[in-house]
Scaffold this motif. Structure first.
Motif, mmCIF file in Angstrom:
data_model
loop_
_atom_site.group_PDB
_atom_site.id
_atom_site.type_symbol
_atom_site.label_atom_id
_atom_site.label_comp_id
_atom_site.label_asym_id
_atom_site.label_seq_id
_atom_site.Cartn_x
_atom_site.Cartn_y
_atom_site.Cartn_z
ATOM 1 N N ASP A 1 8.270 18.039 -27.020
ATOM 2 C CA ASP A 1 8.373 16.270 -27.007
ATOM 3 C C ASP A 1 9.515 16.401 -27.338
ATOM 4 O OD1 ASP A 1 8.613 14.247 -28.923
ATOM 5 O OD2 ASP A 1 6.951 14.612 -30.157
ATOM 6 N N TYR B 1 2.004 32.955 -38.819
ATOM 7 C CA TYR B 1 1.842 32.042 -39.859
ATOM 8 C C TYR B 1 2.002 32.995 -41.623
ATOM 9 C CZ TYR B 1 -2.104 29.716 -36.533
ATOM 10 O OH TYR B 1 -2.084 29.341 -35.753
ATOM 11 N N GLY C 1 2.965 26.433 -24.342
ATOM 12 C CA GLY C 1 3.160 24.979 -25.910
ATOM 13 C C GLY C 1 3.346 23.575 -24.794
ATOM 14 N N GLN C 2 4.013 22.929 -25.714
ATOM 15 C CA GLN C 2 4.070 21.500 -25.574
ATOM 16 C C GLN C 2 5.750 20.890 -26.064
ATOM 17 O OE1 GLN C 2 2.001 19.605 -23.516
ATOM 18 N NE2 GLN C 2 3.432 18.186 -22.965
ATOM 19 N N THR D 1 -3.947 31.866 -30.496
ATOM 20 C CA THR D 1 -3.500 30.638 -30.780
ATOM 21 C C THR D 1 -2.961 30.099 -32.048
ATOM 22 O OG1 THR D 1 -5.350 30.311 -29.238
ATOM 23 C CG2 THR D 1 -4.509 28.060 -30.739
ATOM 24 N N THR D 2 -2.217 28.946 -31.803
ATOM 25 C CA THR D 2 -1.273 29.052 -32.982
ATOM 26 C C THR D 2 -1.072 27.359 -32.735
ATOM 27 O OG1 THR D 2 0.871 29.950 -33.878
ATOM 28 C CG2 THR D 2 0.818 30.087 -32.076
ATOM 29 N N GLU D 3 -0.466 26.484 -34.044
ATOM 30 C CA GLU D 3 0.483 26.125 -34.042
ATOM 31 C C GLU D 3 1.078 25.687 -34.402
ATOM 32 O OE1 GLU D 3 1.147 22.403 -32.156
ATOM 33 O OE2 GLU D 3 -0.927 23.015 -31.616
ATOM 34 N N SER D 4 3.317 26.000 -33.705
ATOM 35 C CA SER D 4 3.874 25.978 -34.594
ATOM 36 C C SER D 4 5.612 25.234 -33.737
ATOM 37 C CB SER D 4 4.453 27.512 -34.694
ATOM 38 O OG SER D 4 3.780 28.076 -35.280
ATOM 39 N N THR D 5 5.649 24.481 -34.258
ATOM 40 C CA THR D 5 6.352 23.028 -34.054
ATOM 41 C C THR D 5 8.172 24.203 -34.823
ATOM 42 O OG1 THR D 5 5.420 21.713 -33.992
ATOM 43 C CG2 THR D 5 7.529 21.476 -33.894
ATOM 44 N N SER E 1 6.100 22.977 -29.692
ATOM 45 C CA SER E 1 5.300 23.268 -30.099
ATOM 46 C C SER E 1 4.477 24.070 -29.824
ATOM 47 C CB SER E 1 4.023 22.284 -30.486
ATOM 48 O OG SER E 1 4.360 21.672 -31.182
ATOM 49 N N GLN F 1 1.461 26.464 -28.893
ATOM 50 C CA GLN F 1 0.227 26.821 -28.690
ATOM 51 C C GLN F 1 -0.163 28.154 -28.744
ATOM 52 O OE1 GLN F 1 -0.133 23.868 -26.035
ATOM 53 N NE2 GLN F 1 0.043 21.877 -27.542
ATOM 54 N N ARG F 2 0.964 28.928 -28.084
ATOM 55 C CA ARG F 2 -0.021 30.252 -27.709
ATOM 56 C C ARG F 2 0.456 31.303 -27.978
ATOM 57 N NH1 ARG F 2 0.596 32.893 -23.448
ATOM 58 N NH2 ARG F 2 0.734 32.008 -22.607
#
Length: 88
Positions: free
Chosen positions: A13, A60, A10-11, A28-32, A20, A22-23
Motif C-alpha cells: 500500500d 497469528y 502480498g500487496q 494464507t494469512t493477513e499481516s500488515t 500486507s 497474504q501468503r
C-alpha cells in the motif's frame, strides 16, 4: 503493488507505506508490516541464514512454520524486493 515472491506474497500500500503479507509458503494469512518491522525480520533472518536447523516463524502467534536454509535465503530475497517498495 502486488508481490508474488518465492516464500511470501502480498500487496504493498503506497499510501500507507506498508506491506500486507497474504501468503507465507502455502499458508494464507493477513499481516500488515511497517518498514521497521520488515527491517527487523530481515536483519534477524540474515543473522541466522546459515543456521543448519533452519528457523521457525509463527503466524497469528500460534501457527509455527519451519523454514529450512534454502527457504530462509528465498525469504530474504523476497524481503529485499519489498524493501525497495518503501518510500524513503
Amino acid at each position: 503493488m502486488l508481490l508474488t515472491g518465492n516464500i511470501i506474497s502480498g500487496q504493498f500500500d503506497e499510501v500507507m507505506n506498508e506491506f500486507s503479507i497474504q501468503r507465507v509458503k502455502h499458508f494464507t494469512t493477513e499481516s500488515t508490516i511497517k518498514e521497521s518491522q520488515l527491517k527487523s525480520l530481515y536483519d534477524y533472518l540474515k543473522k541466522h541464514e546459515g543456521d543448519m536447523g533452519g528457523q521457525i516463524i509463527t503466524l497469528y502467534d500460534q501457527l509455527p512454520i519451519r523454514l529450512n536454509q534454502e527457504e530462509i535465503s528465498l525469504f530474504i530475497s523476497d524481503l529485499e524486493e519489498v524493501q525497495l517498495m518503501y518510500r524513503q
